[in-house]
Design an enzyme around this catalytic site. Structure first.
Site, PDB file in Angstrom:
ATOM      1  N   HIS A  40       0.771   4.412   2.049  1.00  0.00           N
ATOM      2  CA  HIS A  40       0.500   5.046   3.468  1.00  0.00           C
ATOM      3  C   HIS A  40       0.573   6.519   3.636  1.00  0.00           C
ATOM      4  O   HIS A  40       1.957   7.177   2.826  1.00  0.00           O
ATOM      5  CB  HIS A  40       1.552   4.428   4.373  1.00  0.00           C
ATOM      6  CG  HIS A  40       0.860   2.520   5.028  1.00  0.00           C
ATOM      7  ND1 HIS A  40       0.437   2.358   6.426  1.00  0.00           N
ATOM      8  CD2 HIS A  40       0.769   1.970   4.119  1.00  0.00           C
ATOM      9  CE1 HIS A  40      -0.129   1.100   6.291  1.00  0.00           C
ATOM     10  NE2 HIS A  40       0.162   0.982   5.249  1.00  0.00           N
ATOM     11  N   HIS A  63       3.857  -5.417   4.174  1.00  0.00           N
ATOM     12  CA  HIS A  63       2.998  -5.838   4.450  1.00  0.00           C
ATOM     13  C   HIS A  63       3.408  -7.800   5.023  1.00  0.00           C
ATOM     14  O   HIS A  63       3.616  -8.876   3.510  1.00  0.00           O
ATOM     15  CB  HIS A  63       1.428  -5.832   4.982  1.00  0.00           C
ATOM     16  CG  HIS A  63       0.931  -4.805   5.326  1.00  0.00           C
ATOM     17  ND1 HIS A  63       0.795  -4.304   6.435  1.00  0.00           N
ATOM     18  CD2 HIS A  63       0.694  -3.994   4.697  1.00  0.00           C
ATOM     19  CE1 HIS A  63       0.469  -3.286   6.587  1.00  0.00           C
ATOM     20  NE2 HIS A  63       0.662  -2.645   5.476  1.00  0.00           N
ATOM     21  N   HIS A 119      -9.553   2.772  -0.546  1.00  0.00           N
ATOM     22  CA  HIS A 119      -8.334   3.815  -0.330  1.00  0.00           C
ATOM     23  C   HIS A 119      -7.446   3.749  -2.172  1.00  0.00           C
ATOM     24  O   HIS A 119      -7.627   3.083  -2.725  1.00  0.00           O
ATOM     25  CB  HIS A 119      -7.548   3.433   0.711  1.00  0.00           C
ATOM     26  CG  HIS A 119      -7.695   3.121   2.131  1.00  0.00           C
ATOM     27  ND1 HIS A 119      -7.523   2.617   3.059  1.00  0.00           N
ATOM     28  CD2 HIS A 119      -9.220   4.182   2.679  1.00  0.00           C
ATOM     29  CE1 HIS A 119      -8.022   2.194   3.878  1.00  0.00           C
ATOM     30  NE2 HIS A 119      -9.359   2.819   3.510  1.00  0.00           N
ATOM     31  N   HIS A 141       0.734  -0.890  -0.026  1.00  0.00           N
ATOM     32  CA  HIS A 141      -0.385  -0.138   0.210  1.00  0.00           C
ATOM     33  C   HIS A 141       1.142   1.549   0.266  1.00  0.00           C
ATOM     34  O   HIS A 141       1.931   0.909   0.089  1.00  0.00           O
ATOM     35  CB  HIS A 141      -0.546   0.406   1.480  1.00  0.00           C
ATOM     36  CG  HIS A 141      -1.926  -1.116   1.697  1.00  0.00           C
ATOM     37  ND1 HIS A 141      -1.545  -2.314   2.775  1.00  0.00           N
ATOM     38  CD2 HIS A 141      -2.569  -2.037   0.871  1.00  0.00           C
ATOM     39  CE1 HIS A 141      -2.533  -2.830   2.697  1.00  0.00           C
ATOM     40  NE2 HIS A 141      -2.638  -2.985   2.143  1.00  0.00           N
ATOM     41  N   HIS A 161      -3.361   4.440   5.751  1.00  0.00           N
ATOM     42  CA  HIS A 161      -3.270   3.820   3.576  1.00  0.00           C
ATOM     43  C   HIS A 161      -3.777   5.177   3.870  1.00  0.00           C
ATOM     44  O   HIS A 161      -4.093   6.177   4.108  1.00  0.00           O
ATOM     45  CB  HIS A 161      -4.351   2.704   3.686  1.00  0.00           C
ATOM     46  CG  HIS A 161      -4.055   1.458   3.841  1.00  0.00           C
ATOM     47  ND1 HIS A 161      -4.852   0.330   3.473  1.00  0.00           N
ATOM     48  CD2 HIS A 161      -2.735   0.453   4.006  1.00  0.00           C
ATOM     49  CE1 HIS A 161      -4.530  -0.486   3.947  1.00  0.00           C
ATOM     50  NE2 HIS A 161      -3.353  -0.101   4.746  1.00  0.00           N
ATOM     51  N   ASP A 198      -4.894   2.260  -1.953  1.00  0.00           N
ATOM     52  CA  ASP A 198      -5.020   0.734  -2.104  1.00  0.00           C
ATOM     53  C   ASP A 198      -3.841  -0.036  -3.218  1.00  0.00           C
ATOM     54  O   ASP A 198      -4.405   0.336  -4.462  1.00  0.00           O
ATOM     55  CB  ASP A 198      -6.649   0.142  -2.088  1.00  0.00           C
ATOM     56  CG  ASP A 198      -7.058   0.159  -0.207  1.00  0.00           C
ATOM     57  OD1 ASP A 198      -5.806   0.535   0.593  1.00  0.00           O
ATOM     58  OD2 ASP A 198      -7.957   0.270   0.000  1.00  0.00           O
ATOM     59  N   HIS A 254     -11.798   0.743   3.039  1.00  0.00           N
ATOM     60  CA  HIS A 254     -10.400  -0.121   3.027  1.00  0.00           C
ATOM     61  C   HIS A 254     -11.121  -1.058   1.648  1.00  0.00           C
ATOM     62  O   HIS A 254     -11.782  -1.682   1.436  1.00  0.00           O
ATOM     63  CB  HIS A 254      -9.917  -1.243   3.911  1.00  0.00           C
ATOM     64  CG  HIS A 254      -8.633  -1.637   2.761  1.00  0.00           C
ATOM     65  ND1 HIS A 254      -7.824  -0.656   2.564  1.00  0.00           N
ATOM     66  CD2 HIS A 254      -8.898  -2.948   2.957  1.00  0.00           C
ATOM     67  CE1 HIS A 254      -7.073  -2.922   2.031  1.00  0.00           C
ATOM     68  NE2 HIS A 254      -7.261  -4.019   2.493  1.00  0.00           N
ATOM     69  N   ARG A 286       3.748  -4.593   8.980  1.00  0.00           N
ATOM     70  CA  ARG A 286       4.099  -3.484   7.804  1.00  0.00           C
ATOM     71  C   ARG A 286       5.822  -4.007   8.024  1.00  0.00           C
ATOM     72  O   ARG A 286       7.160  -3.944   8.889  1.00  0.00           O
ATOM     73  CB  ARG A 286       4.722  -2.415   8.691  1.00  0.00           C
ATOM     74  CG  ARG A 286       3.331  -2.119   8.710  1.00  0.00           C
ATOM     75  CD  ARG A 286       3.079  -0.994   9.171  1.00  0.00           C
ATOM     76  NE  ARG A 286       0.913  -0.214   8.915  1.00  0.00           N
ATOM     77  CZ  ARG A 286       1.121   1.043   9.592  1.00  0.00           C
ATOM     78  NH1 ARG A 286       2.052   2.467   9.375  1.00  0.00           N
ATOM     79  NH2 ARG A 286      -0.550   1.363   9.537  1.00  0.00           N
TER      80      ARG A 286
END
Ligand code: CU
Ligand code: ZN
Length: 190
Positions: free
Chosen positions: A88, A163, A121, A86, A104, A124, A112, A180
């Protein structure tokens, strides 16, 4: 007379609004006027390990069409694993678990989800898959974001995060993607 007519017209308009059935269609994920102009030509995010992982790599971001294209490579992943990926909100990878990068990137207050498929998002993206050597190639086209220019959807100076787990594209607020494991700040280079 003219004022009276206007008043009557606005009263009718209000009445019309009041009788309009509430819409059952979901709110749009991105407004029709979503900015698409990038002023930068390229950015690079060098991702360093987080949460004690061995994951690192580099991703190049280039404006393309109504969004950005991301290419690069990440290594040090578990063999054949699937991992959420993603953008962020904050370009801050200083925390050991990369929590400093915040949630995000979500300039349009969406829920999401999955890129290109219903509400999601702006940050995403689809999961990455590592090969048997723990290397994942990044080749992603992301619509609805810009690079440079300070539009609300400008990703310059924000963070790319990998992630430990896959994104299920449904759980709120972040797809149940676990720790993360790598973080890099999106830095404009051209
Ligand atoms: Cu993430
Ligand atoms: Zn998200």
């Amino acid at each position: 007379m003219r004022i009276a007519l206007l008043a009557a017209a606005s009263a009718l308009a209000l009445a019309a609004c009041g009788t309009t059935p509430s819409s059952s269609s979901p709110p749009s994920t991105t407004p029709a006027n979503v900015p698409t102009i990038s002023t930068a030509k390229q950015a690079v995010a060098v991702l360093a390990s987080a949460s004690g992982s061995l994951v690192s790599g580099s991703v190049t971001l280039t404006p393309m069409g109504k969004g950005l294209h991301l290419t690069g490579e990440l290594g040090g992943l578990p063999a054949n694993g699937t991992h959420a990926f993603h953008i962020h909100e904050k370009g801050d990878c200083s925390a050991a678990d990369a929590s400093s990068a915040g949630p995000h990137f979500n300039p349009f207050n969406a829920t999401h989800g999955k890129a290109g498929s219903g509400a999601h998002h702006a940050g995403d993206m689809n999961n990455l898959t590592a090969n048997a050597d723990g290397v994942a190639k990044v080749d992603v086209h992301l619509e609805g974001v810009t690079l440079g220019g300070n539009a609300v959807n400008d990703v310059a100076g924000r963070a790319l995060i990998v992630h430990a787990a896959p994104d299920d594209y449904a759980s709120q607020p972040a797809g149940n993607a676990g720790a993360r494991v790598a973080c890099g700040i999106i830095k404009v280079t051209q």
